[in-house]
Design a protein around this motif. Structure first.
Motif: not given
Length: 338
Positions: A113-122
């Motif tokens: 999900l984070f990759a799909e939403q293109r979060v700026c970092g994890v």
């Protein structure tokens, strides 16, 4: 070729945090004039130029930093989130907090999900001991930092606590109070924190000339109060019964305390208890709980700052691990010597 100055160089030169430098660049109105002037002077002196990757981190994508933890029901992770949020807000970012429930499968779903939403970092406390989830996620080129976990290689930054030292502090305290048999209420065996705390406890016993058998492990597959109550019931059934118990976290310790209280066992006169994390509820327990304090807020803040640094210094960033030191906080649950 001369090294290009990065944002942490500016922060060091100006004597401020990385987040403050980011605010001067992105939201100067949020910074006191004298601080802003000091940062601008450092930028000028060092010749700092903001990289395109840093621009994307602060102004592109979703402007959201993700935090994925093992259990948001544990106040320890609430404090980690508080520290991360402070650093993220200073940089003009928001934080999305998610809970893997210690499940590698749920962790994988969230990372997707984070990759799909293109979060700026994890920021992540991994649930997958194999590391495969993070290996797959790394292909997306999104920065990530391990929280409460030591980096096994050089592929990630990490902020953790010396859990071996923490386990030694807990067991050493009980041994110094005269206890010669200590129960260790552990958690899921695939969590390195649990293993490290046990290693530390065993080292304290060895230093005192006690055999490893003096540490009686009571395993648990969870790290919550209910699991602690179950462990407490098993502790009461041991023959001979240890006179002290070290729990892998405070929620387990509070559950053990409840089980002992319900059975009429006095704490610490009959059984002493030491927990781990020093959550807010530890001091407020019916018998205030001795605990090994982790600097959770600091851990979250430093992890977020490392994430900001990595994004700012794309191509030149060197991964590093920060290991913080725990502290023993002694309260009534272990204060009576044998």
């Amino acid at each position: 070729m001369a090294r290009v100055a990065g944002i942490k160089d500016v922060a060091r030169q100006a004597g401020v945090s990385v987040g403050t430098v980011s605010n001067v660049i992105n939201r100067p109105e949020a910074v006191l004039p004298e601080t802003r002037a000091r940062v601008l002077a450092a930028i000028e002196e060092l010749g700092y130029v903001r990289s395109e990757s840093a621009r994307q981190l602060r102004a592109g994508r979703s402007r959201i930093m993700a935090l994925l933890v093992l259990d948001m029901g544990n106040p320890f992770f609430v404090d980690v989130a508080r520290g991360a949020e402070r650093a993220a807000r200073q940089a003009g970012l928001g934080v999305m907090v998610c809970n893997s429930g210690q499940s590698p499968a749920e962790e994988a779903e969230y990372l997707g999900l984070f990759a799909e939403q293109r979060v700026c970092g994890v920021l992540i406390t991994p649930a997958d001991a194999t590391g495969r989830n993070l290996e797959s996620f790394a292909r997306h080129g999104i920065p990530h930092v391990l929280v409460d976990r030591v980096a096994s290689g050089t592929g990630s930054c990490a902020v953790s606590v010396d859990d071996v030292r923490g386990g030694a502090l807990a067991a050493g305290h009980l041994i110094s109070a005269g206890h010669r048999s200590v129960a260790y209420v552990s958690g899921p065996g695939d969590l390195h924190q649990i293993r490290d705390r046990r290693v530390g406890a065993l080292s304290a016993l060895a230093d005192a000339g006690l055999p490893s058998e003096a540490l009686v492990e009571i395993p648990s597959d969870r790290l919550d109060v209910a699991a602690g109550r179950d462990a407490g019931a098993r502790l009461l059934g041991l023959v001979p019964r240890p006179t002290a118990v070290f729990c892998a976290n405070d929620l387990l310790a509070l559950g053990v305390l409840q089980a002992l209280y319900a059975a009429g066992v006095r704490v610490p006169q009959d059984i002493a208890i030491v927990g781990y994390d020093d959550i807010e509820f530890a001091a407020a327990a019916a018998v205030p709980l001795t605990s090994v304090r982790q600097p959770a807020v600091v851990m979250g803040r430093m992890a977020a700052e490392l994430l900001l640094e990595e994004a700012d210094e794309a191509g030149t960033h060197e991964h590093r691990s920060v290991v913080l030191q725990p502290e023993l906080v002694v309260r009534a649950s272990s204060s009576t010597p044998r």
